[in-house]
Design a protein around this motif. Sequence first.
Motif, short mmCIF file in Angstrom:
data_model
loop_
_atom_site.label_atom_id
_atom_site.label_comp_id
_atom_site.label_asym_id
_atom_site.label_seq_id
_atom_site.Cartn_x
_atom_site.Cartn_y
_atom_site.Cartn_z
N ASP A 127 15.16 -5.32 -1.92
CA ASP A 127 14.24 -4.36 -2.53
C ASP A 127 13.23 -3.78 -1.54
OD1 ASP A 127 15.40 -4.68 -5.05
OD2 ASP A 127 14.14 -6.40 -5.52
N PRO A 304 4.40 -6.82 -2.46
CA PRO A 304 4.82 -5.96 -3.59
C PRO A 304 4.08 -4.63 -3.57
CG PRO A 304 4.34 -8.21 -4.32
CD PRO A 304 3.83 -8.10 -2.92
N SER A 309 9.15 -2.27 -8.42
CA SER A 309 9.89 -3.46 -8.01
C SER A 309 10.19 -3.42 -6.52
CB SER A 309 11.22 -3.56 -8.79
OG SER A 309 12.03 -2.43 -8.55
#
Length: 449
Positions: A127, A304, A309
């Motif tokens: 991610d 993050p 996400s």
Amino acid sequence: MTQPPTGPGGPGTFQFDFAAPASPQAPPPRSRRGVRAAQFGGLTLAALSLGGLAVLSSSGDASGVGAGGVPQFTLLVAGRDIVYCAYRTPCADQDQRSGLLQPPNTDTLMLVKVDGSAVNVLNIPRDTNVGPFDPELRWSEQKVNGRYWSGGTPALVQAAETITGESVDAHMIVRTDYVARVIDALGGLDVTVPEGGIEWVDRAAGVDLRLSPGNHHLNGEQAVLYLRVRKGVGDDYGRIDHQKQALTQLASRLTSAQGLAALPTILGGVGNGVETDADPALLTTLLPYLPDLRLRFATLPTTPIPGTSNLAVNPEALAQVWGTDGEADASTPADPTDLADVGVRIRDASGADLGNRLAGALRRLGYERVTAETVPASREASQVVTGPDVAAASQLADALGLPRLQGERFPVAAGEVGILLGADARQSLAALSALPPSPDTLPTPTETP
């Protein structure tokens, strides 16, 4: 084990007779930008969910090889799944890009930096955002795991360079069927399944993996599923740690008779599960380095991105675990005061009571905060484990001749180093059996390592 000298070296000088890996030659600095991997000699160890570790040498450009032919280069290794054209029906052409049930992302992505016998592996989470986050674009468009599908290998290589700041000399994209063949050729994979077990059932993909807690020996097909699964191991980071464990274990077999017998399978993947611009014609240039192979694993540090996400790269932390801040040399005398401040936790899964003996040896070297506990025997590979503070672990790993893993599977506190001794320690650290055990021991716990 050689006793610490009483002269200038003093306590803390690393002199483990049973394991003191040394590179054949210290390589000079090299120019990294603009290297074209025209010709490589290599050994591909496809030992993780969708990818593999490659150890290659380049002779197509002088900047890819140091003096004396020492291999020096950076390789991007990515893994992609088998693509399905219908329910449980793999496409006849695995390179087709239309009519698929699901596009094959590269959820496993590693940057492998080779410098002689030293191999540093950086796992990139799926991610991770490529460059600054753009709120005008969809989240998925900015994640690194989708770049291969959207733009092919050039886009994936460029994304990895943007994320890490490294120049990629060559790439390798591997499929799961190739990974399974290599793991079978290397004798399968020994794993320890955490509490709660693992269950992954996906009828559309023909997946049925059910593993109870404890030790298991997996064949290639089972191992691939185990190394791809996220449910039951936490998240993508848990999966990454499992992949590091697999690479560590299988790399230790490379110099064995079984490892040498596996070479035709390993090298036979090009065009049959492996897409690469590396020519595996110069394998022999690496063979002298395999006995002293030093593996260091790290995971790209990220933070993050709020409300998404996606993950942003933390460049300062990256320099600590991947750059020169994380390098240590076992031949350099350690300051006794520094050693006294380093905590060492030993988990002994050797089945030979080696943990307490290692604890005593480390205390004699100058480590004051050492604990050892005996856990159920395991065939997982011995290793040194660290969190973000990797320098002390690197020195200890080099001194013991063990790979260094930076990850989450074996939690360690700040300023602390973990050591897992598996069954392989009976041979690789056999000299420990002649040492007296440390009187300071911990009771045997009931959990698995």
